[in-house]
Design a protein around this motif. Structure first.
Motif, short mmCIF file in Angstrom:
data_model
loop_
_atom_site.label_atom_id
_atom_site.label_comp_id
_atom_site.label_asym_id
_atom_site.label_seq_id
_atom_site.Cartn_x
_atom_site.Cartn_y
_atom_site.Cartn_z
N PHE A 125 -7.69 -7.98 5.85
CA PHE A 125 -7.48 -6.98 4.82
C PHE A 125 -7.44 -5.56 5.38
O PHE A 125 -6.59 -4.75 5.02
N GLU A 126 -8.37 -5.25 6.28
CA GLU A 126 -8.52 -3.89 6.82
C GLU A 126 -7.30 -3.41 7.59
O GLU A 126 -7.12 -2.21 7.78
N LYS A 127 -6.45 -4.31 8.05
CA LYS A 127 -5.25 -3.90 8.77
C LYS A 127 -4.16 -3.39 7.84
O LYS A 127 -3.30 -2.62 8.25
N PHE A 128 -4.20 -3.84 6.57
CA PHE A 128 -3.13 -3.54 5.63
C PHE A 128 -3.50 -2.59 4.51
O PHE A 128 -2.63 -1.93 3.94
N PHE A 129 -4.79 -2.56 4.16
CA PHE A 129 -5.23 -1.77 3.01
C PHE A 129 -6.51 -1.01 3.31
O PHE A 129 -7.42 -1.55 3.93
N PRO A 130 -6.61 0.23 2.82
CA PRO A 130 -7.92 0.90 2.87
C PRO A 130 -8.83 0.32 1.80
O PRO A 130 -8.35 -0.23 0.79
N HIS A 131 -10.11 0.41 2.03
CA HIS A 131 -11.07 -0.02 1.01
C HIS A 131 -11.12 1.03 -0.10
O HIS A 131 -10.60 2.13 0.05
N GLU A 132 -11.75 0.70 -1.18
CA GLU A 132 -11.84 1.60 -2.33
C GLU A 132 -12.37 2.98 -1.93
O GLU A 132 -11.81 4.00 -2.26
N PHE A 133 -13.47 3.00 -1.22
CA PHE A 133 -14.08 4.25 -0.77
C PHE A 133 -14.09 4.23 0.75
O PHE A 133 -15.07 3.86 1.37
N GLU A 134 -12.97 4.60 1.33
CA GLU A 134 -12.84 4.57 2.78
C GLU A 134 -13.71 5.66 3.39
O GLU A 134 -13.67 6.82 3.01
N GLY A 135 -14.49 5.28 4.33
CA GLY A 135 -15.35 6.19 5.05
C GLY A 135 -15.94 5.46 6.23
O GLY A 135 -16.17 4.26 6.17
N ARG A 175 -7.58 8.32 2.53
CA ARG A 175 -6.70 7.16 2.61
C ARG A 175 -5.36 7.52 3.23
O ARG A 175 -4.76 6.72 3.93
N GLN A 176 -4.88 8.72 2.99
CA GLN A 176 -3.58 9.12 3.52
C GLN A 176 -3.61 9.30 5.03
O GLN A 176 -2.59 9.20 5.69
N ARG A 177 -4.78 9.56 5.59
CA ARG A 177 -4.88 9.76 7.04
C ARG A 177 -4.89 8.45 7.82
O ARG A 177 -4.68 8.45 9.01
N GLY A 178 -5.17 7.35 7.15
CA GLY A 178 -5.31 6.07 7.83
C GLY A 178 -4.00 5.49 8.30
O GLY A 178 -2.93 5.82 7.82
N ASP A 179 -4.11 4.62 9.28
CA ASP A 179 -2.95 3.92 9.80
C ASP A 179 -3.06 2.45 9.41
O ASP A 179 -3.78 1.69 10.05
N TRP A 180 -2.35 2.07 8.36
CA TRP A 180 -2.36 0.69 7.90
C TRP A 180 -0.99 0.09 8.12
O TRP A 180 0.03 0.75 7.91
N LEU A 181 -0.98 -1.15 8.53
CA LEU A 181 0.28 -1.85 8.75
C LEU A 181 0.98 -2.05 7.42
O LEU A 181 0.34 -2.27 6.39
N PRO A 182 2.30 -2.01 7.42
CA PRO A 182 3.03 -2.24 6.17
C PRO A 182 2.99 -3.72 5.80
O PRO A 182 3.26 -4.58 6.63
N LEU A 183 2.63 -4.01 4.57
CA LEU A 183 2.66 -5.37 4.05
C LEU A 183 3.75 -5.41 3.00
O LEU A 183 3.60 -4.89 1.89
N THR A 184 4.89 -5.99 3.38
CA THR A 184 6.06 -5.99 2.50
C THR A 184 6.03 -7.15 1.51
O THR A 184 5.38 -8.18 1.75
N LEU A 185 6.77 -6.98 0.43
CA LEU A 185 6.89 -8.06 -0.54
C LEU A 185 7.61 -9.25 0.07
O LEU A 185 7.34 -10.40 -0.30
N GLU A 186 8.48 -9.02 1.03
CA GLU A 186 9.15 -10.12 1.73
C GLU A 186 8.12 -11.01 2.43
O GLU A 186 8.21 -12.24 2.39
N TYR A 229 0.84 -1.21 0.00
CA TYR A 229 0.00 0.00 0.00
C TYR A 229 0.86 1.25 0.00
O TYR A 229 0.70 2.13 -0.84
N HIS A 230 1.78 1.34 0.93
CA HIS A 230 2.54 2.57 1.13
C HIS A 230 3.46 2.92 -0.03
O HIS A 230 3.66 4.09 -0.34
N ASP A 231 4.06 1.91 -0.67
CA ASP A 231 5.01 2.18 -1.75
C ASP A 231 4.41 1.95 -3.15
O ASP A 231 4.68 2.72 -4.07
N LEU A 232 3.63 0.87 -3.29
CA LEU A 232 3.06 0.57 -4.61
C LEU A 232 1.69 1.21 -4.81
O LEU A 232 1.16 1.22 -5.92
N GLY A 233 1.10 1.73 -3.73
CA GLY A 233 -0.18 2.42 -3.85
C GLY A 233 -1.37 1.50 -4.09
O GLY A 233 -2.38 1.93 -4.63
N LEU A 234 -1.26 0.25 -3.69
CA LEU A 234 -2.35 -0.71 -3.88
C LEU A 234 -3.35 -0.61 -2.75
O LEU A 234 -2.98 -0.59 -1.58
N TYR A 235 -4.63 -0.56 -3.10
CA TYR A 235 -5.69 -0.52 -2.10
C TYR A 235 -6.99 -0.96 -2.76
O TYR A 235 -7.05 -1.13 -3.98
#
Length: 116
Positions: free
Chosen positions: A63-73, A93-104, A33-39
């Motif tokens: 899912f909700e821990k790592f990514f915002p939904h399409e229309f977060e509200g 989406r930028q205000r949310g606190d999502w855990l980083p999900l790394t490619l590793e 999410y944070h680097d690739l912008g996937l949500y």
């Protein structure tokens, strides 16, 4: 940097539709999410590829821990307003606190066949 990625992880990213040039910029620390912008639906599709193609058991994945939904509200009205005014969705989406999900971590799941 992309040489740090396993063959299976590179294949996964290609299967999900990530371009070769984008994959070349990735390493194990790259966050989905944070680097690739996937949500939203796109991030959900990436996770479905893990489950369907790589047979990863995602029963413990939240899912909700790592990514915002399409229309977060937080409520229906907020989601409708974010749908009507798309740029507001980016701010929300930028205000949310999502855990980083790394490619590793994705790579570990591919190899172990389960979410850890």
């Amino acid at each position: 940097m992309a040489s740090d990625l396993s063959i299976e992880l590179r294949e996964y990213l290609k299967r999900c539709g990530l371009s070769e040039s984008k994959i070349a910029q990735c390493n194990g620390s790259t966050r989905m999410y944070h680097d690739l912008g996937l949500y939203g639906d796109i991030a959900e599709a990436y996770m479905e590829v893990l489950a369907d193609h790589y047979r990863v058991d995602l029963s413990g994945f939240e899912f909700e821990k790592f990514f915002p939904h399409e229309f977060e509200g937080k409520n229906v009205l907020a989601r409708v307003l974010l749908w009507i005014v798309p740029f507001a969705g980016n701010a929300a989406r930028q205000r949310g606190d999502w855990l980083p999900l790394t490619l590793e971590r994705i790579d570990r799941a591919i190899h172990s066949k389960r979410w850890e």
